[in-house]
Design an enzyme around this catalytic site. Sequence first.
Site, PDB file in Angstrom:
ATOM      1  N   TYR A 171      -0.677  -0.942  10.388  1.00  0.00           N
ATOM      2  CA  TYR A 171      -0.812  -0.965   8.586  1.00  0.00           C
ATOM      3  C   TYR A 171       0.734   0.005   8.062  1.00  0.00           C
ATOM      4  CZ  TYR A 171      -2.308  -1.280   4.641  1.00  0.00           C
ATOM      5  OH  TYR A 171      -3.048  -1.622   2.824  1.00  0.00           O
ATOM      6  N   SER A 216       1.111  -1.033   0.162  1.00  0.00           N
ATOM      7  CA  SER A 216       0.165   0.122   0.091  1.00  0.00           C
ATOM      8  C   SER A 216       0.950   1.314   0.176  1.00  0.00           C
ATOM      9  CB  SER A 216      -0.873  -0.192   1.482  1.00  0.00           C
ATOM     10  OG  SER A 216      -1.337   1.339   1.879  1.00  0.00           O
TER      11      SER A 216
END
Length: 266
Positions: free
Chosen positions: A162, A149
């Site tokens: 994350y 990501s």
Amino acid sequence: MVEELHGRVAIVTGAGGTVGRAIARRMAEAGAEVMLADAEGDALDESCAAVRDVTDSFARFNLARPDKLGAANLIAATIDAFGRIDILVNEPRATRPGAFEELKREDFAAALDTNVTSTFMLSQAVAKRMIHQGASEEDFDGAIINVSSIAAQRTVPELIAYSVSCAALDQLTRSMAADLARHGIRVNGVALGAVMSARLRETLRERADLRAEMIKVTPLGRIGEADEAAEAALFLASHRASFITGQVISVDGGRTVLDPLASPIR
């Protein structure tokens, strides 16, 4: 239809998710035999139905735990079904929201375990199989693709676990690429940003203002589709990317090229 992956076998983990499903289907369309793996049985059923529209050359594996035993069983099932492994797509992305001062140690550890450690373990096991396979094949071209990501490059306090795990995953991608190149195995990443997934769709339902915000900071002016992420994964898996390794390609509509401070300050 050009079958760029004809004769090749791909494992796609996270295949029950929106992006994983799109990648599995796109690789099947390109001629690959595909092993779909996921922990969620119902979601995996839906993905198998989507791939079945394209080909019968696929199998499924319920990867309940992405540990050493789970990796060994997945590899064994793939070899039993198709006889070889040429491509591995790791799409394990676990999002653990929480501000730094409130984040629990177990949630931070879980994000690292899912996004980094499980990818390391499965990739290592598959790479060993690829090395054994390539020893008897001239010009062997193995490909490992890690789905990451743009959170690895963008600091969002509420997504610290994350973003840190994605940054570690990107570095793992580069390190694996450097080590495995001598065996004819390429390792690359696809970093997603503003790509529609089930998780994003749910978030957009909860926050009506978010869609407009995301579009505003995306130069291409829209939210991407899972099929567009799948095209990037297909390219990196194919012979068209035969001289590309150690790269993390952002599929984000241009978000990472913008300075969030719009004023022209030098």
